[in-house]
Motif scaffolding. Structure first.
Motif, PDB file in Angstrom:
ATOM      1  N   LEU A 149       0.836  -1.197   0.000  1.00  0.00           N
ATOM      2  CA  LEU A 149       0.000   0.000   0.000  1.00  0.00           C
ATOM      3  C   LEU A 149       0.878   1.257   0.000  1.00  0.00           C
ATOM      4  O   LEU A 149       0.611   2.209  -0.747  1.00  0.00           O
ATOM      5  N   ASP A 150       1.930   1.227   0.805  1.00  0.00           N
ATOM      6  CA  ASP A 150       2.840   2.384   0.854  1.00  0.00           C
ATOM      7  C   ASP A 150       3.496   2.619  -0.503  1.00  0.00           C
ATOM      8  O   ASP A 150       3.649   3.772  -0.950  1.00  0.00           O
ATOM      9  N   ASP A 151       3.905   1.507  -1.144  1.00  0.00           N
ATOM     10  CA  ASP A 151       4.540   1.632  -2.464  1.00  0.00           C
ATOM     11  C   ASP A 151       3.547   2.223  -3.467  1.00  0.00           C
ATOM     12  O   ASP A 151       3.918   3.093  -4.287  1.00  0.00           O
ATOM     13  N   LYS A 152       2.307   1.722  -3.448  1.00  0.00           N
ATOM     14  CA  LYS A 152       1.292   2.231  -4.367  1.00  0.00           C
ATOM     15  C   LYS A 152       1.054   3.716  -4.138  1.00  0.00           C
ATOM     16  O   LYS A 152       0.959   4.511  -5.088  1.00  0.00           O
ATOM     17  N   LYS A 153       0.958   4.083  -2.900  1.00  0.00           N
ATOM     18  CA  LYS A 153       0.731   5.493  -2.579  1.00  0.00           C
ATOM     19  C   LYS A 153       1.919   6.353  -3.009  1.00  0.00           C
ATOM     20  O   LYS A 153       1.750   7.478  -3.494  1.00  0.00           O
ATOM     21  N   GLU A 154       3.135   5.790  -2.846  1.00  0.00           N
ATOM     22  CA  GLU A 154       4.346   6.535  -3.235  1.00  0.00           C
ATOM     23  C   GLU A 154       4.368   6.741  -4.745  1.00  0.00           C
ATOM     24  O   GLU A 154       4.740   7.829  -5.231  1.00  0.00           O
ATOM     25  N   GLU A 155       3.980   5.706  -5.496  1.00  0.00           N
ATOM     26  CA  GLU A 155       3.950   5.831  -6.966  1.00  0.00           C
ATOM     27  C   GLU A 155       2.981   6.930  -7.390  1.00  0.00           C
ATOM     28  O   GLU A 155       3.272   7.742  -8.278  1.00  0.00           O
ATOM     29  N   ILE A 156       1.800   6.931  -6.745  1.00  0.00           N
ATOM     30  CA  ILE A 156       0.799   7.939  -7.105  1.00  0.00           C
ATOM     31  C   ILE A 156       1.287   9.332  -6.747  1.00  0.00           C
ATOM     32  O   ILE A 156       1.139  10.299  -7.521  1.00  0.00           O
ATOM     33  N   LEU A 157       1.926   9.474  -5.584  1.00  0.00           N
ATOM     34  CA  LEU A 157       2.444  10.791  -5.168  1.00  0.00           C
ATOM     35  C   LEU A 157       3.603  11.247  -6.056  1.00  0.00           C
ATOM     36  O   LEU A 157       3.772  12.444  -6.311  1.00  0.00           O
ATOM     37  N   LEU A 158       4.411  10.291  -6.544  1.00  0.00           N
ATOM     38  CA  LEU A 158       5.537  10.623  -7.426  1.00  0.00           C
ATOM     39  C   LEU A 158       5.018  11.236  -8.733  1.00  0.00           C
ATOM     40  O   LEU A 158       5.573  12.214  -9.257  1.00  0.00           O
ATOM     41  N   GLU A 159       3.923  10.650  -9.199  1.00  0.00           N
ATOM     42  CA  GLU A 159       3.302  11.179 -10.416  1.00  0.00           C
ATOM     43  C   GLU A 159       2.842  12.611 -10.197  1.00  0.00           C
ATOM     44  O   GLU A 159       2.986  13.490 -11.064  1.00  0.00           O
ATOM     45  N   LEU A 160       2.294  12.857  -9.005  1.00  0.00           N
ATOM     46  CA  LEU A 160       1.835  14.208  -8.677  1.00  0.00           C
ATOM     47  C   LEU A 160       3.013  15.174  -8.610  1.00  0.00           C
ATOM     48  O   LEU A 160       2.950  16.326  -9.109  1.00  0.00           O
ATOM     49  N   LYS A 161       4.120  14.710  -8.031  1.00  0.00           N
ATOM     50  CA  LYS A 161       5.301  15.581  -7.897  1.00  0.00           C
ATOM     51  C   LYS A 161       5.855  15.956  -9.275  1.00  0.00           C
ATOM     52  O   LYS A 161       6.252  17.115  -9.518  1.00  0.00           O
ATOM     53  N   GLN A 162       5.902  14.935 -10.139  1.00  0.00           N
ATOM     54  CA  GLN A 162       6.449  15.187 -11.488  1.00  0.00           C
ATOM     55  C   GLN A 162       5.562  16.182 -12.238  1.00  0.00           C
ATOM     56  O   GLN A 162       6.053  17.098 -12.923  1.00  0.00           O
ATOM     57  N   LEU A 221      -5.603  12.227  -5.108  1.00  0.00           N
ATOM     58  CA  LEU A 221      -6.053  11.847  -3.762  1.00  0.00           C
ATOM     59  C   LEU A 221      -7.188  10.815  -3.828  1.00  0.00           C
ATOM     60  O   LEU A 221      -7.242   9.892  -3.013  1.00  0.00           O
ATOM     61  N   ASN A 222      -8.073  10.990  -4.771  1.00  0.00           N
ATOM     62  CA  ASN A 222      -9.151   9.987  -4.937  1.00  0.00           C
ATOM     63  C   ASN A 222      -8.582   8.623  -5.294  1.00  0.00           C
ATOM     64  O   ASN A 222      -9.060   7.588  -4.832  1.00  0.00           O
ATOM     65  N   GLU A 223      -7.562   8.661  -6.095  1.00  0.00           N
ATOM     66  CA  GLU A 223      -6.904   7.401  -6.462  1.00  0.00           C
ATOM     67  C   GLU A 223      -6.266   6.757  -5.240  1.00  0.00           C
ATOM     68  O   GLU A 223      -6.332   5.534  -5.057  1.00  0.00           O
ATOM     69  N   VAL A 224      -5.651   7.614  -4.394  1.00  0.00           N
ATOM     70  CA  VAL A 224      -5.045   7.088  -3.156  1.00  0.00           C
ATOM     71  C   VAL A 224      -6.112   6.451  -2.269  1.00  0.00           C
ATOM     72  O   VAL A 224      -5.917   5.372  -1.697  1.00  0.00           O
ATOM     73  N   LYS A 225      -7.262   7.122  -2.148  1.00  0.00           N
ATOM     74  CA  LYS A 225      -8.348   6.578  -1.314  1.00  0.00           C
ATOM     75  C   LYS A 225      -8.838   5.244  -1.860  1.00  0.00           C
ATOM     76  O   LYS A 225      -9.128   4.304  -1.097  1.00  0.00           O
ATOM     77  N   ASP A 226      -8.935   5.154  -3.193  1.00  0.00           N
ATOM     78  CA  ASP A 226      -9.367   3.888  -3.797  1.00  0.00           C
ATOM     79  C   ASP A 226      -8.392   2.767  -3.482  1.00  0.00           C
ATOM     80  O   ASP A 226      -8.787   1.634  -3.182  1.00  0.00           O
ATOM     81  N   VAL A 227      -7.131   3.096  -3.555  1.00  0.00           N
ATOM     82  CA  VAL A 227      -6.105   2.095  -3.251  1.00  0.00           C
ATOM     83  C   VAL A 227      -6.177   1.695  -1.778  1.00  0.00           C
ATOM     84  O   VAL A 227      -6.070   0.508  -1.424  1.00  0.00           O
ATOM     85  N   GLU A 228      -6.385   2.686  -0.908  1.00  0.00           N
ATOM     86  CA  GLU A 228      -6.481   2.372   0.535  1.00  0.00           C
ATOM     87  C   GLU A 228      -7.681   1.464   0.816  1.00  0.00           C
ATOM     88  O   GLU A 228      -7.586   0.532   1.618  1.00  0.00           O
TER      89      GLU A 228
END
Length: 797
Positions: A149-162, A221-228
């Motif tokens: 879950l942490d890895d998935k969230k990190e991937e999604i946040l990395l996309e946001l940072k880029q 963030l919605n994507e993160v919630k779905d993953v959670e």
């Protein structure tokens, strides 16, 4: 000179068997509580025990109900040992209809085993399942999911940072959420000072970019919630898989143990489905927060689970594990709850809660497959008890009505499933109650097809006397009383004869003799002797003696007028029996008769004023019938006779004084006096034959005591029906007085014998005098009628 109608003192003694008794005390004989000389009753009993069809319950009647009850109990125990042990009876939760618990039947002993196994299962769910959820393997799976879950969230946040970088922003994560900082041309965060120096056009570009970035971040963030949520489900799946595996294994084990019971199989499937429907209540118990609380306060934290698994309990109503054969149930307490069981209610502030685990069995459940043995009087003492048993016998089911709180509005009631039962009821009582029940309840004879009636008396022979001695031995052993000597046993046998009022028969009711043994033991020193029994009888009679002495004083002071010497015309001493509680005693009653011409016949003064019972009134009518039949064949009976029981102010009933009344009438008509020293008892029929009566011993002894008090002359006695000779079991003092010629007892068969004893004149002479008087009355009456007719005719002319 002795009258040939007079009984000798030897005829007053009981003819005891002289052979077959070779014991000194009851210690030398075997204790035996069997019943003798009741062959018909015992044969019917055995027949009834063989019948298992519906309606063949038994009503057993007899005087000695305790002995009958104890015998029945012993016989039922023998019969029950030959039968199979009935199954255990249990209530379980009904998942489809919680207010209607289900009944299951298990082999004897399986009920408690299943209950204990289900108790372990519930403890496993409450206490051990959480340990399985916290196992190392389960923790590894959870940590792996957390890492993923942490890895998935990190991937999604990395996309946001880029994306933010391409739009000239830097992403900053804070406790409040995600923030964005604009960058300068060198890629460094833009300070507020620098931002303020920018042109408005530049500021608008940054604001437009920030708006686009915010929209993009919201999607992220919605994507993160779905993953959670997805991984939360993965975490739940870990718990559910553990629960399913652990519970499923346990359920499988229980099915292996009890799979032969279809209802238990279904019940276990229902439990599994119930757990699956609410699995989160079990998985939530394993989280760290709850575990931490439980470690501090072990008694809390699982109330939800506890309430739920309470449904998985087994309420064993009947446990027959220790039973050998069929059950035999008996009790003197027959209230509603004792018979059909109880449902205990937990009362809270605003509601009453009924739980199927709080249902307890009653006697009607306990007797299933066996016997219910009761005293019928106990059954009738409790309102509604007989109706409960009758309804159960009719329907073959026991229904436990729902019970709610008495003061609450919110009542969670239960209507447990009716339980089919099959047992035989044996009621022990007297025949009068049996007759009453058959008259009042049309279904009673259909439910109690077997009626067993034990005789009130038994033959007095060697077997019966030895049986009584054996019963006495059993009592002495059971209650640690001294043994009874042979002479003491014979004294008890004599008491039994007295109760039976027969020289040939003994009372079938052994309880008075057993009571006398207990009472005689107070005076015993090592052995209970004849003298001890006699003294106990005297103590028993103290109350009766007090009453008799009070009456005798009234005779002595002439308050009660009675003559026991001399002769009187139209006056005779009849004999009556008075009962006070358990005691009966006899006393003489003066009977007088007056006669004169008339047409009313013999009139009973007591009857004329409403103090005569129907049987006594019938006896008086029989006297009129006798006089008409015997003396008025050739002329009409013209007689008015009045009979009176002097100084009698209560009701008079019975026909035992009808012969005495006839003698008084004959004496009045013939003017031949009657001996006042001879008292009379016996009924008479229309042909002048004397018939037997009851209470003969009390009557004789009552008159003897009055004669003794006023002075024995040697000419006093009692005249009794000849048929009552075998009923004489008199006090030793009376027999001694007869032996010494101080008192006499005459046994007669007809009025002629009686009139001769009472008058000393031949019956023919008395009859002739009576006939002349009645003829004169008739002629005088005819002449009077003729004169009246002539007078009437003359007036008409």
């Amino acid at each position: 000179m002795k009258n040939n109608l007079e009984l000798t003192w030897e005829e007053l003694k009981i003819p005891y068997p002289t052979k077959g008794f070779n014991f000194v005390t009851t210690d030398e004989i075997k204790a035996d509580e069997s019943i003798v000389d009741q062959e018909n009753a015992l044969a019917t009993l055995e027949f009834g025990l063989q019948l298992g069809a519906k309606g063949y319950n038994m009503y057993v009647s007899g005087n000695d109900q305790k002995t009958i009850f104890d015998y029945m109990l012993g016989r039922l125990q023998e019969k029950a040992n030959q039968r199979n042990v009935p199954p255990d009876m249990c209530y379980i939760y009904n998942f489809e209809s919680p207010s209607t618990p289900k009944v299951i039947w298990l082999h004897p002993g399986d009920g408690m085993r299943f209950k204990n196994d289900m108790k372990e299962f519930r403890q496993f769910l409450i206490n051990e399942l959480s340990d399985r959820l916290d196992s190392i393997e389960a923790e590894k799976k959870r940590h792996k999911l957390i890492d993923e879950l942490d890895d998935k969230k990190e991937e999604i946040l990395l996309e946001l940072k880029q994306y933010a970088k391409t739009t000239g922003f830097q992403v900053k994560l804070t406790e409040d959420g995600i923030g964005f900082i604009p960058l300068d041309l060198e890629g460094e965060p833009l300070s507020m000072e620098s931002y303020d120096k920018l042109e408005n056009s530049e500021k608008h570009v940054i604001e437009d970019s920030l708006e686009k970035l915010s929209e993009f971040s919201e999607n992220v963030l919605n994507e993160v919630k779905d993953v959670e949520k997805l991984y939360e489900q993965y975490m739940d799946d870990v718990d559910e898989n553990i629960i399913l595996n652990e519970v499923g294994y346990y359920i499988k084990h229980l099915k292996e143990q009890y799979g032969r019971y279809n209802k238990v199989n279904q019940y276990l499937d229902d439990i599994m489905n119930d757990i699956l429907e609410d699995i989160k209540i079990f998985s939530s118990s394993g989280n760290g927060e709850n575990q931490e609380i439980k470690s501090i306060f072990p008694g809390i934290g699982n109330s939800g689970i506890t309430d739920k698994v309470n449904h998985y309990n087994v309420n064993v109503l009947i446990n027959n594990e220790q039973l050998e054969g069929a059950p035999i149930v008996t009790s003197r307490d027959l209230n509603h709850g004792r018979l059909i069981g109880r449902m205990h209610i937990d009362t809270e502030v605003s509601s009453s809660h009924a739980d199927f685990n709080q249902i307890t069995a009653g006697m009607l459940h306990q007797a299933n497959g066996g016997y219910l043995l009761l005293y019928v009087k106990d059954l009738l003492d409790y309102p509604g008890a007989f109706d409960l048993i009758r309804r159960t016998l009719k329907t073959g089911e026991v229904s436990l009505e729902s019970i709610g709180g008495t003061n609450s509005i919110n009542t969670i009631g239960l209507t447990p499933e009716a339980i089919p039962v099959n047992f035989k009821v044996i009621l022990v009582g007297d025949y009068e109650i049996y007759h009453l029940l058959t008259e009042m309840d049309l279904s009673f004879k259909e439910l109690f097809k077997i009626n067993i009636d034990f005789k009130e008396t038994i033959t007095s022979d060697e077997l019966s006397i030895m049986n009584m001695a054996s019963q006495i031995r059993a009592l002495c052993d059971k209650e640690e009383l001294p043994p009874v000597t042979y002479e003491g046993v014979l004294q008890l046998v004599e008491y039994s004869h007295r109760l039976a009022e027969s020289q040939d028969k003994m009372s079938a009711n052994l309880q008075p003799m057993m009571d006398l043994v207990r009472e005689a033991s107070v005076f015993a020193q090592g052995e209970i002797t004849k003298e001890n029994v006699v003294k106990a009888r005297q103590m028993k009679m103290l109350f009766k003696d007090t009453l008799q002495k009070n009456i005798e004083e009234k005779y002595a002071k002439n308050i009660f007028l009675v003559d026991v010497a001399g002769k009187k015309v139209g006056q005779i001493n009849g004999l009556a029996v008075y009962e006070v509680g358990d005691f009966a005693f006899g006393r003489p009653v003066r009977i007088t008769a007056t006669t004169y011409r008339g047409k009313s016949g013999v009139v009973d003064i007591e009857g004329a004023v409403g103090l005569s019972g129907s049987i006594h009134s019938k006896g008086v009518q029989i006297i009129t019938g006798f006089l008409g039949n015997h003396f008025a064949q050739n002329y009409p009976l013209s007689l008015c006779g009045k009979i009176c029981f002097e100084q009698s102010y209560g009701g008079v009933d019975g026909d035992s004084a009808s012969s005495a009344e006839l003698y008084a009438i004959l004496s009045s008509l013939s003017e031949v006096p009657l001996k006042q020293g001879i008292a009379v008892t016996g009924s008479i029929n229309q042909y002048g034959q004397i018939q037997p009566v009851g209470g003969i011993n009390d009557k004789i002894e009552g008159f003897y005591r009055v004669c003794k008090q006023k002075g024995l002359t040697g000419k006093q006695g009692v005249m009794i029906p000849d048929q009552n000779k075998s009923d004489l079991v008199l006090d030793e003092e009376v027999i001694k007085a007869v032996e010494q010629g101080k008192f006499h007892i005459y046994a007669i068969t007809s009025f002629k014998e009686g009139i001769e004893v009472l008058t000393g004149v031949s019956a023919t002479q008395v009859e002739e005098r009576v006939a002349l008087k009645l003829k004169k009355y008739s002629i005088d009456n005819v002449e009077k009628v003729s004169r009246l007719k002539m007078k009437k005719n003359s007036k008409l002319k």
